[in-house]
Scaffold this active site. Sequence first.
Site, PDB file in Angstrom:
ATOM      1  N   GLU A   1       0.812  -1.219   0.000  1.00  0.00           N
ATOM      2  CA  GLU A   1       0.000   0.000   0.000  1.00  0.00           C
ATOM      3  C   GLU A   1       0.848   1.273   0.000  1.00  0.00           C
ATOM      4  O   GLU A   1       0.641   2.190   0.793  1.00  0.00           O
ATOM      5  CB  GLU A   1      -0.969  -0.006   1.187  1.00  0.00           C
ATOM      6  CG  GLU A   1      -1.995  -1.119   1.102  1.00  0.00           C
ATOM      7  CD  GLU A   1      -3.000  -1.116   2.240  1.00  0.00           C
ATOM      8  OE1 GLU A   1      -2.915  -0.255   3.136  1.00  0.00           O
ATOM      9  OE2 GLU A   1      -3.898  -1.982   2.234  1.00  0.00           O
TER      10      GLU A   1
ATOM     11  N   GLU B   1      -5.028  -8.582  -0.049  1.00  0.00           N
ATOM     12  CA  GLU B   1      -5.874  -8.281   1.102  1.00  0.00           C
ATOM     13  C   GLU B   1      -7.305  -8.065   0.630  1.00  0.00           C
ATOM     14  O   GLU B   1      -7.535  -7.437  -0.402  1.00  0.00           O
ATOM     15  CB  GLU B   1      -5.403  -7.023   1.834  1.00  0.00           C
ATOM     16  CG  GLU B   1      -4.063  -7.139   2.520  1.00  0.00           C
ATOM     17  CD  GLU B   1      -3.692  -5.871   3.284  1.00  0.00           C
ATOM     18  OE1 GLU B   1      -4.615  -5.062   3.570  1.00  0.00           O
ATOM     19  OE2 GLU B   1      -2.505  -5.686   3.578  1.00  0.00           O
TER      20      GLU B   1
END
Length: 528
Positions: free
Chosen positions: A184, A325
Amino acid sequence: MARRAGLAAVAAALALTAAVYGVTRPASADVTAQLTAPQLVADMGAGWNLGNQLEASNNGIPSETAWGNPVITQALINRVKASGFKTIRIPVSYLAKIGAGPDYTVDAAWLNRIKEVVDYAYGQGLYVVLNMHGDGYKSVAGSWLICDAADQTTVKAKYQKVWQQVATKFASYNEHLILESMNEEFDGQYGNPTQPCYANINAYNQAFVDTVRRTGGTNASRWLLVPGWNTNIDYTVGNYGFVLPTDQYRSSSIPTAEQRIMISVHYYDPWDFTGQEDGVITQWGPNATNPAKTSTWGQADYLDGQLKKVHDTFVARGYPVLVGEYGSIDKTAADSTNNRYRADYARALVSAAKKYGAATAYWDNGYNGAYGFGLFNRSSATVTQQGIIDAIISAAGTSTPSSPSSPSTSPSASPSTSPSTPGPVGACRVTSAVSAWNTGLTNSITITNSGTSAVNGWSLTFTLAAGQSITSGWSATYSPANGNVTATNVSYNGTLAAGASTTIGYQAGHTGNAAAPTGFRLNGATCN
Protein backbone atom coordinates in the site's frame (compact mmCIF):
# COMPACT_ATOMS: atom_id res chain seq x y z
CA MET A 1 -3.57 -2.50 5.62
CA ALA A 2 -2.20 -1.38 8.97
CA ARG A 3 -3.77 -1.90 12.39
CA ARG A 4 -7.52 -2.03 12.20
CA ALA A 5 -10.03 -2.10 15.06
CA GLY A 6 -9.17 -0.86 18.55
CA LEU A 7 -5.69 -1.83 19.62
CA ALA A 8 -6.60 -1.54 23.27
CA ALA A 9 -9.44 -3.94 22.69
CA VAL A 10 -7.08 -6.29 20.88
CA ALA A 11 -4.73 -6.32 23.84
CA ALA A 12 -7.59 -7.00 26.20
CA ALA A 13 -9.08 -9.73 24.06
CA LEU A 14 -5.97 -11.72 23.24
CA ALA A 15 -3.82 -13.36 25.90
CA LEU A 16 -0.07 -13.65 25.48
CA THR A 17 1.49 -16.99 24.77
CA ALA A 18 5.13 -17.80 24.24
CA ALA A 19 4.72 -21.36 22.98
CA VAL A 20 6.92 -21.82 19.92
CA TYR A 21 7.24 -25.12 18.10
CA GLY A 22 10.10 -26.45 16.01
CA VAL A 23 10.32 -26.27 12.24
CA THR A 24 9.25 -29.50 10.58
CA ARG A 25 11.64 -29.38 7.64
CA PRO A 26 14.57 -27.16 6.65
CA ALA A 27 14.57 -24.66 3.83
CA SER A 28 15.32 -26.33 0.54
CA ALA A 29 17.23 -25.35 -2.55
CA ASP A 30 14.79 -27.38 -4.63
CA VAL A 31 14.07 -25.38 -7.76
CA THR A 32 12.27 -28.09 -9.70
CA ALA A 33 8.74 -27.90 -11.04
CA GLN A 34 8.61 -24.17 -11.71
CA LEU A 35 4.98 -23.35 -12.36
CA THR A 36 3.38 -21.30 -15.10
CA ALA A 37 1.18 -18.37 -14.07
CA PRO A 38 -2.14 -20.31 -14.20
CA GLN A 39 -0.58 -23.27 -12.40
CA LEU A 40 0.82 -21.02 -9.69
CA VAL A 41 -2.51 -19.31 -9.01
CA ALA A 42 -4.32 -22.64 -8.86
CA ASP A 43 -1.70 -24.13 -6.56
CA MET A 44 -1.75 -21.15 -4.18
CA GLY A 45 -5.43 -21.81 -3.47
CA ALA A 46 -7.02 -19.83 -0.66
CA GLY A 47 -4.70 -17.44 1.18
CA TRP A 48 -4.67 -15.82 4.63
CA ASN A 49 -2.81 -12.87 6.15
CA LEU A 50 -0.87 -13.10 9.41
CA GLY A 51 -1.77 -9.44 9.95
CA ASN A 52 -0.85 -7.11 12.82
CA GLN A 53 2.07 -9.30 13.87
CA LEU A 54 5.52 -8.93 12.31
CA GLU A 55 4.54 -5.51 10.94
CA ALA A 56 3.40 -4.33 14.39
CA SER A 57 5.60 -1.74 16.08
CA ASN A 58 5.83 0.57 19.07
CA ASN A 59 7.64 3.91 18.68
CA GLY A 60 9.31 2.64 15.53
CA ILE A 61 10.49 -0.66 17.03
CA PRO A 62 8.96 -3.76 15.39
CA SER A 63 7.48 -6.31 17.80
CA GLU A 64 5.02 -9.08 17.00
CA THR A 65 3.09 -8.43 20.23
CA ALA A 66 3.07 -4.61 20.01
CA TRP A 67 -0.52 -4.41 18.79
CA GLY A 68 -2.01 -6.92 21.20
CA ASN A 69 -1.58 -10.22 19.39
CA PRO A 70 0.24 -13.10 21.09
CA VAL A 71 3.55 -14.58 20.00
CA ILE A 72 3.10 -16.46 16.72
CA THR A 73 3.18 -20.24 17.13
CA GLN A 74 3.48 -23.31 14.95
CA ALA A 75 0.13 -24.44 16.33
CA LEU A 76 -1.59 -21.37 14.84
CA ILE A 77 -0.10 -21.98 11.40
CA ASN A 78 -1.09 -25.65 11.61
CA ARG A 79 -4.66 -24.61 12.40
CA VAL A 80 -4.71 -22.23 9.42
CA LYS A 81 -3.50 -25.03 7.17
CA ALA A 82 -5.93 -27.54 8.63
CA SER A 83 -8.74 -25.11 7.82
CA GLY A 84 -7.91 -25.40 4.12
CA PHE A 85 -5.67 -22.38 3.45
CA LYS A 86 -2.69 -23.04 1.19
CA THR A 87 -1.00 -19.63 1.22
CA ILE A 88 0.02 -17.38 4.12
CA ARG A 89 0.99 -13.76 3.55
CA ILE A 90 3.37 -12.44 6.22
CA PRO A 91 3.58 -8.63 6.48
CA VAL A 92 6.86 -7.40 7.99
CA SER A 93 8.17 -4.06 9.25
CA TYR A 94 11.87 -3.29 9.63
CA LEU A 95 11.89 0.36 10.83
CA ALA A 96 14.33 0.76 13.75
CA LYS A 97 15.67 -2.74 13.18
CA ILE A 98 17.65 -1.22 10.30
CA GLY A 99 21.09 0.15 11.19
CA ALA A 100 22.78 3.27 9.90
CA GLY A 101 23.94 3.81 6.34
CA PRO A 102 25.67 3.05 4.14
CA ASP A 103 25.24 -0.64 5.04
CA TYR A 104 21.76 -0.38 6.64
CA THR A 105 22.31 -3.70 8.41
CA VAL A 106 19.11 -5.39 9.55
CA ASP A 107 19.17 -6.66 13.13
CA ALA A 108 20.19 -10.33 12.97
CA ALA A 109 17.75 -11.44 15.69
CA TRP A 110 14.86 -9.82 13.82
CA LEU A 111 15.84 -11.49 10.54
CA ASN A 112 16.09 -14.82 12.36
CA ARG A 113 12.62 -14.40 13.86
CA ILE A 114 11.21 -13.57 10.44
CA LYS A 115 12.82 -16.73 9.10
CA GLU A 116 11.42 -18.75 12.00
CA VAL A 117 7.86 -17.59 11.29
CA VAL A 118 8.30 -18.16 7.56
CA ASP A 119 9.45 -21.68 8.36
CA TYR A 120 6.30 -22.36 10.38
CA ALA A 121 4.38 -22.16 7.10
CA TYR A 122 7.04 -23.06 4.52
CA GLY A 123 7.90 -26.16 6.52
CA GLN A 124 4.29 -27.30 6.14
CA GLY A 125 4.40 -27.02 2.35
CA LEU A 126 2.37 -23.81 2.28
CA TYR A 127 3.05 -20.90 -0.03
CA VAL A 128 4.47 -17.90 1.84
CA VAL A 129 4.24 -14.29 0.65
CA LEU A 130 6.78 -12.18 2.52
CA ASN A 131 6.59 -8.40 2.16
CA MET A 132 7.81 -5.04 3.47
CA HIS A 133 4.80 -3.51 5.18
CA GLY A 134 4.80 -0.76 7.81
CA ASP A 135 7.94 1.03 6.64
CA GLY A 136 5.88 2.96 4.06
CA TYR A 137 3.12 4.36 6.31
CA LYS A 138 3.44 8.00 7.32
CA SER A 139 1.23 7.19 10.30
CA VAL A 140 3.82 4.71 11.66
CA ALA A 141 6.65 6.11 13.79
CA GLY A 142 10.00 5.65 12.12
CA SER A 143 8.61 5.06 8.63
CA TRP A 144 11.05 5.90 5.85
CA LEU A 145 9.85 4.30 2.60
CA ILE A 146 7.97 7.47 1.72
CA CYS A 147 7.49 8.23 -1.97
CA ASP A 148 7.31 12.01 -1.52
CA ALA A 149 10.24 12.26 0.93
CA ALA A 150 12.79 14.89 -0.08
CA ASP A 151 15.88 12.66 0.00
CA GLN A 152 14.99 9.85 -2.40
CA THR A 153 18.65 8.89 -2.84
CA THR A 154 18.81 7.77 0.79
CA VAL A 155 15.39 6.10 0.65
CA LYS A 156 16.34 4.05 -2.40
CA ALA A 157 19.76 3.08 -1.04
CA LYS A 158 18.22 1.89 2.23
CA TYR A 159 15.47 0.00 0.42
CA GLN A 160 17.96 -1.77 -1.82
CA LYS A 161 20.20 -2.78 1.09
CA VAL A 162 17.33 -4.16 3.18
CA TRP A 163 15.98 -6.28 0.34
CA GLN A 164 19.47 -7.51 -0.47
CA GLN A 165 19.78 -8.88 3.06
CA VAL A 166 16.29 -10.36 3.17
CA ALA A 167 16.61 -12.00 -0.24
CA THR A 168 19.99 -13.45 0.67
CA LYS A 169 18.48 -14.93 3.83
CA PHE A 170 15.94 -16.85 1.73
CA ALA A 171 17.92 -17.50 -1.47
CA SER A 172 17.76 -21.29 -1.04
CA TYR A 173 14.00 -21.49 -0.46
CA ASN A 174 11.99 -23.02 -3.27
CA GLU A 175 9.18 -21.45 -5.30
CA HIS A 176 6.75 -21.74 -2.38
CA LEU A 177 8.26 -18.48 -1.10
CA ILE A 178 7.10 -15.35 -2.95
CA LEU A 179 8.69 -12.00 -2.10
CA GLU A 180 6.54 -8.85 -2.25
CA SER A 181 8.25 -5.49 -2.70
CA MET A 182 6.02 -3.34 -0.45
CA ASN A 183 2.50 -2.77 0.83
CA GLU A 184 0.00 0.00 0.00
CA GLU A 185 2.72 2.46 -0.94
CA PHE A 186 1.49 5.99 -1.64
CA ASP A 187 2.01 9.50 -0.27
CA GLY A 188 -0.73 9.32 2.32
CA GLN A 189 -3.25 11.17 0.17
CA TYR A 190 -6.21 9.27 -1.22
CA GLY A 191 -7.27 10.28 -4.69
CA ASN A 192 -5.45 10.56 -7.99
CA PRO A 193 -1.75 9.63 -7.75
CA THR A 194 0.87 12.34 -7.96
CA GLN A 195 3.27 11.61 -10.78
CA PRO A 196 6.60 12.22 -8.98
CA CYS A 197 5.44 9.87 -6.22
CA TYR A 198 4.29 7.21 -8.67
CA ALA A 199 7.64 7.43 -10.45
CA ASN A 200 9.37 6.69 -7.14
CA ILE A 201 7.08 3.72 -6.48
CA ASN A 202 7.98 2.34 -9.90
CA ALA A 203 11.65 2.89 -9.07
CA TYR A 204 11.28 0.98 -5.77
CA ASN A 205 9.68 -1.93 -7.61
CA GLN A 206 12.46 -1.98 -10.18
CA ALA A 207 15.15 -1.86 -7.49
CA PHE A 208 13.41 -4.71 -5.67
CA VAL A 209 13.33 -6.96 -8.73
CA ASP A 210 16.94 -6.21 -9.70
CA THR A 211 18.23 -6.65 -6.14
CA VAL A 212 16.44 -9.93 -5.45
CA ARG A 213 17.46 -11.45 -8.78
CA ARG A 214 21.14 -10.56 -8.25
CA THR A 215 21.29 -12.45 -4.94
CA GLY A 216 21.11 -15.69 -6.93
CA GLY A 217 19.88 -19.10 -5.84
CA THR A 218 16.18 -19.59 -6.34
CA ASN A 219 15.80 -15.80 -6.18
CA ALA A 220 16.91 -15.71 -9.80
CA SER A 221 13.76 -17.48 -10.88
CA ARG A 222 11.17 -17.23 -8.09
CA TRP A 223 7.91 -15.29 -8.49
CA LEU A 224 8.16 -11.68 -7.31
CA LEU A 225 5.13 -9.58 -6.36
CA VAL A 226 4.84 -5.82 -6.97
CA PRO A 227 1.99 -3.32 -6.33
CA GLY A 228 0.84 -0.11 -7.94
CA TRP A 229 -0.28 3.02 -6.09
CA ASN A 230 -1.84 1.99 -2.77
CA THR A 231 -2.55 -1.45 -4.32
CA ASN A 232 -5.63 0.26 -5.76
CA ILE A 233 -7.04 -1.58 -8.78
CA ASP A 234 -8.06 1.49 -10.76
CA TYR A 235 -4.75 3.29 -10.15
CA THR A 236 -2.84 0.16 -11.16
CA VAL A 237 -4.73 -0.87 -14.30
CA GLY A 238 -5.60 2.64 -15.48
CA ASN A 239 -3.48 5.30 -17.13
CA TYR A 240 -2.17 6.77 -13.87
CA GLY A 241 1.51 5.96 -14.13
CA PHE A 242 2.10 2.35 -13.11
CA VAL A 243 5.05 0.76 -14.94
CA LEU A 244 5.80 -2.94 -14.80
CA PRO A 245 9.41 -3.55 -13.76
CA THR A 246 11.73 -5.17 -16.24
CA ASP A 247 13.25 -8.51 -15.30
CA GLN A 248 16.64 -8.41 -17.01
CA TYR A 249 18.54 -10.33 -14.31
CA ARG A 250 16.26 -13.33 -14.10
CA SER A 251 17.56 -16.86 -14.62
CA SER A 252 18.12 -18.00 -18.18
CA SER A 253 16.27 -21.19 -17.21
CA ILE A 254 12.93 -19.33 -17.31
CA PRO A 255 11.26 -19.86 -20.69
CA THR A 256 11.25 -16.64 -22.71
CA ALA A 257 7.46 -16.61 -23.05
CA GLU A 258 6.86 -16.89 -19.30
CA GLN A 259 6.79 -14.17 -16.68
CA ARG A 260 8.02 -14.30 -13.09
CA ILE A 261 6.41 -11.02 -11.98
CA MET A 262 3.07 -10.93 -10.15
CA ILE A 263 0.82 -7.93 -9.51
CA SER A 264 -0.50 -7.10 -6.04
CA VAL A 265 -3.88 -5.43 -5.54
CA HIS A 266 -6.16 -5.09 -2.50
CA TYR A 267 -9.95 -5.00 -2.40
CA TYR A 268 -12.10 -3.42 0.33
CA ASP A 269 -15.03 -1.97 -1.65
CA PRO A 270 -17.48 -0.77 -0.50
CA TRP A 271 -15.64 0.56 2.55
CA ASP A 272 -18.85 1.45 4.41
CA PHE A 273 -19.54 -2.30 4.57
CA THR A 274 -16.02 -3.73 4.83
CA GLY A 275 -14.23 -1.32 7.15
CA GLN A 276 -16.24 1.65 8.38
CA GLU A 277 -16.61 1.29 12.14
CA ASP A 278 -20.12 2.67 12.67
CA GLY A 279 -22.35 -0.41 12.44
CA VAL A 280 -24.63 1.23 9.86
CA ILE A 281 -23.94 -0.76 6.68
CA THR A 282 -24.00 -4.39 7.75
CA GLN A 283 -25.35 -6.24 4.71
CA TRP A 284 -23.94 -6.89 1.25
CA GLY A 285 -24.78 -8.70 -1.95
CA PRO A 286 -27.82 -10.25 -3.61
CA ASN A 287 -29.03 -11.85 -0.36
CA ALA A 288 -29.26 -8.53 1.51
CA THR A 289 -32.73 -7.97 2.94
CA ASN A 290 -32.59 -4.39 4.22
CA PRO A 291 -31.71 -1.59 1.76
CA ALA A 292 -31.03 0.78 4.66
CA LYS A 293 -28.24 -1.55 5.83
CA THR A 294 -26.81 -2.11 2.33
CA SER A 295 -24.34 0.14 0.54
CA THR A 296 -25.55 1.95 -2.56
CA TRP A 297 -22.50 0.81 -4.53
CA GLY A 298 -19.78 -1.83 -4.64
CA GLN A 299 -22.08 -4.82 -5.01
CA ALA A 300 -21.38 -8.09 -6.83
CA ASP A 301 -21.49 -6.66 -10.36
CA TYR A 302 -18.97 -3.95 -9.43
CA LEU A 303 -16.69 -6.51 -7.77
CA ASP A 304 -16.79 -8.68 -10.87
CA GLY A 305 -15.96 -5.71 -13.06
CA GLN A 306 -12.94 -4.75 -10.96
CA LEU A 307 -11.48 -8.25 -11.12
CA LYS A 308 -12.11 -8.36 -14.88
CA LYS A 309 -10.03 -5.18 -15.27
CA VAL A 310 -7.15 -6.88 -13.50
CA HIS A 311 -7.50 -9.90 -15.75
CA ASP A 312 -7.60 -7.92 -18.96
CA THR A 313 -4.64 -5.73 -18.00
CA PHE A 314 -2.29 -8.29 -16.45
CA VAL A 315 -3.48 -11.91 -16.33
CA ALA A 316 -4.18 -12.00 -20.06
CA ARG A 317 -0.55 -10.95 -20.62
CA GLY A 318 0.88 -13.70 -18.42
CA TYR A 319 1.25 -11.70 -15.19
CA PRO A 320 -0.65 -13.44 -12.37
CA VAL A 321 -2.43 -11.32 -9.78
CA LEU A 322 -2.73 -11.67 -6.01
CA VAL A 323 -5.58 -9.92 -4.23
CA GLY A 324 -3.27 -9.74 -1.24
CA GLU A 325 -5.87 -8.28 1.10
CA TYR A 326 -9.67 -8.32 1.26
CA GLY A 327 -12.24 -8.88 3.97
CA SER A 328 -14.86 -7.17 6.12
CA ILE A 329 -15.06 -6.31 9.79
CA ASP A 330 -17.37 -7.88 12.36
CA LYS A 331 -20.53 -5.81 12.85
CA THR A 332 -22.62 -8.46 14.56
CA ALA A 333 -22.98 -6.18 17.58
CA ALA A 334 -25.11 -3.93 15.36
CA ASP A 335 -26.70 -6.65 13.19
CA SER A 336 -26.77 -10.29 14.26
CA THR A 337 -26.99 -11.38 10.60
CA ASN A 338 -23.76 -9.60 9.61
CA ASN A 339 -21.58 -12.71 9.44
CA ARG A 340 -23.84 -14.15 6.76
CA TYR A 341 -23.03 -11.19 4.51
CA ARG A 342 -19.35 -11.22 5.45
CA ALA A 343 -19.27 -14.82 4.21
CA ASP A 344 -21.18 -13.86 1.05
CA TYR A 345 -18.67 -11.07 0.41
CA ALA A 346 -15.65 -13.35 0.87
CA ARG A 347 -17.22 -16.05 -1.30
CA ALA A 348 -17.98 -13.56 -4.09
CA LEU A 349 -14.49 -12.05 -4.03
CA VAL A 350 -12.70 -15.40 -4.10
CA SER A 351 -15.06 -16.75 -6.78
CA ALA A 352 -14.51 -13.72 -9.02
CA ALA A 353 -10.75 -13.87 -8.48
CA LYS A 354 -10.68 -17.54 -9.43
CA LYS A 355 -12.82 -16.80 -12.49
CA TYR A 356 -10.35 -14.16 -13.64
CA GLY A 357 -7.14 -16.00 -12.81
CA ALA A 358 -6.15 -14.29 -9.55
CA ALA A 359 -5.15 -15.71 -6.16
CA THR A 360 -6.43 -14.21 -2.89
CA ALA A 361 -5.38 -13.71 0.74
CA TYR A 362 -7.96 -12.73 3.38
CA TRP A 363 -6.92 -9.90 5.74
CA ASP A 364 -6.92 -11.18 9.33
CA ASN A 365 -5.71 -8.75 12.00
CA GLY A 366 -6.02 -11.26 14.85
CA TYR A 367 -8.86 -9.37 16.51
CA ASN A 368 -12.19 -11.10 17.21
CA GLY A 369 -15.12 -9.01 18.30
CA ALA A 370 -16.61 -5.68 17.25
CA TYR A 371 -14.88 -4.41 14.09
CA GLY A 372 -12.34 -7.22 14.02
CA PHE A 373 -11.23 -9.15 10.93
CA GLY A 374 -10.21 -12.28 12.86
CA LEU A 375 -10.99 -15.80 11.66
CA PHE A 376 -8.92 -17.51 14.36
CA ASN A 377 -8.15 -17.09 18.04
CA ARG A 378 -4.37 -16.81 17.90
CA SER A 379 -3.87 -17.60 21.58
CA SER A 380 -5.66 -20.94 21.48
CA ALA A 381 -5.10 -21.67 17.75
CA THR A 382 -8.81 -22.29 17.22
CA VAL A 383 -11.34 -21.20 14.62
CA THR A 384 -13.70 -18.31 15.42
CA GLN A 385 -15.40 -17.73 12.05
CA GLN A 386 -15.99 -21.12 10.49
CA GLY A 387 -18.74 -19.82 8.21
CA ILE A 388 -16.43 -17.28 6.54
CA ILE A 389 -13.66 -19.86 6.24
CA ASP A 390 -16.09 -22.31 4.65
CA ALA A 391 -17.12 -19.66 2.13
CA ILE A 392 -13.49 -18.92 1.21
CA ILE A 393 -12.37 -22.54 0.91
CA SER A 394 -15.43 -23.54 -1.05
CA ALA A 395 -15.07 -20.66 -3.51
CA ALA A 396 -11.36 -21.29 -3.98
CA GLY A 397 -11.95 -24.96 -4.63
CA THR A 398 -8.95 -25.58 -2.41
CA SER A 399 -8.11 -29.19 -1.69
CA THR A 400 -7.84 -30.11 1.94
CA PRO A 401 -4.44 -30.06 3.66
CA SER A 402 -1.87 -32.61 2.57
CA SER A 403 0.44 -33.36 5.49
CA PRO A 404 0.46 -31.22 8.58
CA SER A 405 3.26 -32.28 10.91
CA SER A 406 2.15 -30.93 14.25
CA PRO A 407 -1.62 -30.45 14.24
CA SER A 408 -3.30 -28.54 17.02
CA THR A 409 -5.47 -30.80 19.11
CA SER A 410 -8.15 -28.15 19.64
CA PRO A 411 -11.17 -28.84 17.42
CA SER A 412 -12.49 -26.13 15.13
CA ALA A 413 -15.67 -24.35 16.00
CA SER A 414 -18.74 -25.68 14.25
CA PRO A 415 -20.15 -23.65 11.35
CA SER A 416 -22.46 -20.94 12.63
CA THR A 417 -25.09 -21.61 9.99
CA SER A 418 -27.94 -24.04 10.51
CA PRO A 419 -28.02 -27.08 8.23
CA SER A 420 -30.90 -27.68 5.86
CA THR A 421 -33.42 -30.43 6.49
CA PRO A 422 -32.14 -33.51 4.66
CA GLY A 423 -34.12 -34.46 1.58
CA PRO A 424 -34.31 -37.74 -0.34
CA VAL A 425 -31.53 -39.03 -2.54
CA GLY A 426 -31.69 -41.71 -5.17
CA ALA A 427 -28.03 -42.44 -5.91
CA CYS A 428 -24.68 -41.10 -4.80
CA ARG A 429 -20.98 -41.49 -5.42
CA VAL A 430 -18.21 -40.73 -2.91
CA THR A 431 -14.46 -40.43 -3.35
CA SER A 432 -12.16 -40.21 -0.35
CA ALA A 433 -8.53 -38.99 -0.38
CA VAL A 434 -6.60 -39.62 2.84
CA SER A 435 -3.20 -38.07 3.55
CA ALA A 436 -1.54 -39.32 6.74
CA TRP A 437 1.48 -38.62 8.92
CA ASN A 438 2.74 -40.10 12.25
CA THR A 439 -0.37 -39.73 14.42
CA GLY A 440 -2.71 -37.73 12.24
CA LEU A 441 -4.42 -37.54 8.88
CA THR A 442 -6.61 -35.39 6.70
CA ASN A 443 -9.38 -36.72 4.52
CA SER A 444 -11.02 -34.95 1.58
CA ILE A 445 -14.43 -36.41 0.70
CA THR A 446 -16.19 -35.52 -2.56
CA ILE A 447 -19.92 -36.28 -2.63
CA THR A 448 -21.65 -36.52 -6.01
CA ASN A 449 -25.41 -36.71 -6.49
CA SER A 450 -25.54 -39.33 -9.23
CA GLY A 451 -29.32 -39.49 -9.17
CA THR A 452 -31.80 -37.68 -11.42
CA SER A 453 -33.33 -35.37 -8.78
CA ALA A 454 -31.86 -32.58 -6.69
CA VAL A 455 -30.96 -33.19 -3.05
CA ASN A 456 -32.14 -30.43 -0.71
CA GLY A 457 -30.23 -31.01 2.51
CA TRP A 458 -28.07 -34.04 3.18
CA SER A 459 -26.40 -36.15 5.85
CA LEU A 460 -23.48 -38.41 4.96
CA THR A 461 -22.81 -41.31 7.32
CA PHE A 462 -19.61 -43.35 7.37
CA THR A 463 -17.50 -45.45 9.73
CA LEU A 464 -14.03 -44.38 10.84
CA ALA A 465 -11.30 -46.97 11.25
CA ALA A 466 -10.57 -48.08 14.81
CA GLY A 467 -8.33 -45.65 16.68
CA GLN A 468 -9.30 -42.60 14.61
CA SER A 469 -10.98 -39.49 16.08
CA ILE A 470 -11.90 -36.30 14.24
CA THR A 471 -10.29 -33.17 15.71
CA SER A 472 -11.55 -30.57 13.21
CA GLY A 473 -13.60 -30.41 10.06
CA TRP A 474 -14.73 -28.07 7.30
CA SER A 475 -17.74 -27.64 5.00
CA ALA A 476 -19.91 -29.88 7.23
CA THR A 477 -20.67 -30.56 10.88
CA TYR A 478 -19.40 -33.88 12.23
CA SER A 479 -20.84 -35.96 15.08
CA PRO A 480 -19.67 -37.99 16.91
CA ALA A 481 -15.88 -37.68 16.54
CA ASN A 482 -15.26 -41.42 16.15
CA GLY A 483 -16.97 -44.66 15.23
CA ASN A 484 -20.09 -44.17 13.11
CA VAL A 485 -19.95 -40.51 12.07
CA THR A 486 -22.63 -38.30 10.51
CA ALA A 487 -21.49 -35.30 8.43
CA THR A 488 -24.32 -32.80 7.88
CA ASN A 489 -24.31 -30.06 5.25
CA VAL A 490 -23.83 -26.39 6.08
CA SER A 491 -25.90 -23.61 4.54
CA TYR A 492 -24.08 -23.08 1.26
CA ASN A 493 -23.70 -26.73 0.14
CA GLY A 494 -27.01 -28.26 1.21
CA THR A 495 -28.49 -28.34 -2.28
CA LEU A 496 -26.98 -30.78 -4.77
CA ALA A 497 -28.47 -30.70 -8.24
CA ALA A 498 -28.46 -33.92 -10.24
CA GLY A 499 -24.84 -34.58 -11.18
CA ALA A 500 -23.51 -31.90 -8.81
CA SER A 501 -20.71 -32.45 -6.30
CA THR A 502 -19.43 -30.89 -3.10
CA THR A 503 -16.22 -31.51 -1.17
CA ILE A 504 -15.95 -31.69 2.60
CA GLY A 505 -13.14 -32.80 4.84
CA TYR A 506 -11.73 -33.33 8.28
CA GLN A 507 -8.53 -33.75 10.26
CA ALA A 508 -8.23 -36.72 12.62
CA GLY A 509 -5.80 -38.30 15.01
CA HIS A 510 -5.03 -42.00 14.78
CA THR A 511 -3.18 -44.67 16.72
CA GLY A 512 -1.49 -46.40 13.78
CA ASN A 513 -4.43 -47.06 11.47
CA ALA A 514 -4.82 -44.35 8.81
CA ALA A 515 -7.28 -46.27 6.65
CA ALA A 516 -10.04 -44.44 4.79
CA PRO A 517 -13.58 -44.54 6.21
CA THR A 518 -16.06 -47.08 4.91
CA GLY A 519 -19.81 -47.57 4.53
CA PHE A 520 -20.78 -44.23 2.99
CA ARG A 521 -24.52 -43.55 2.91
CA LEU A 522 -26.13 -40.27 1.79
CA ASN A 523 -29.56 -39.67 3.34
CA GLY A 524 -29.74 -43.43 3.85
CA ALA A 525 -28.77 -44.43 0.31
CA THR A 526 -25.59 -46.50 -0.10
CA CYS A 527 -22.96 -44.67 -2.16
CA ASN A 528 -20.67 -46.20 -4.75
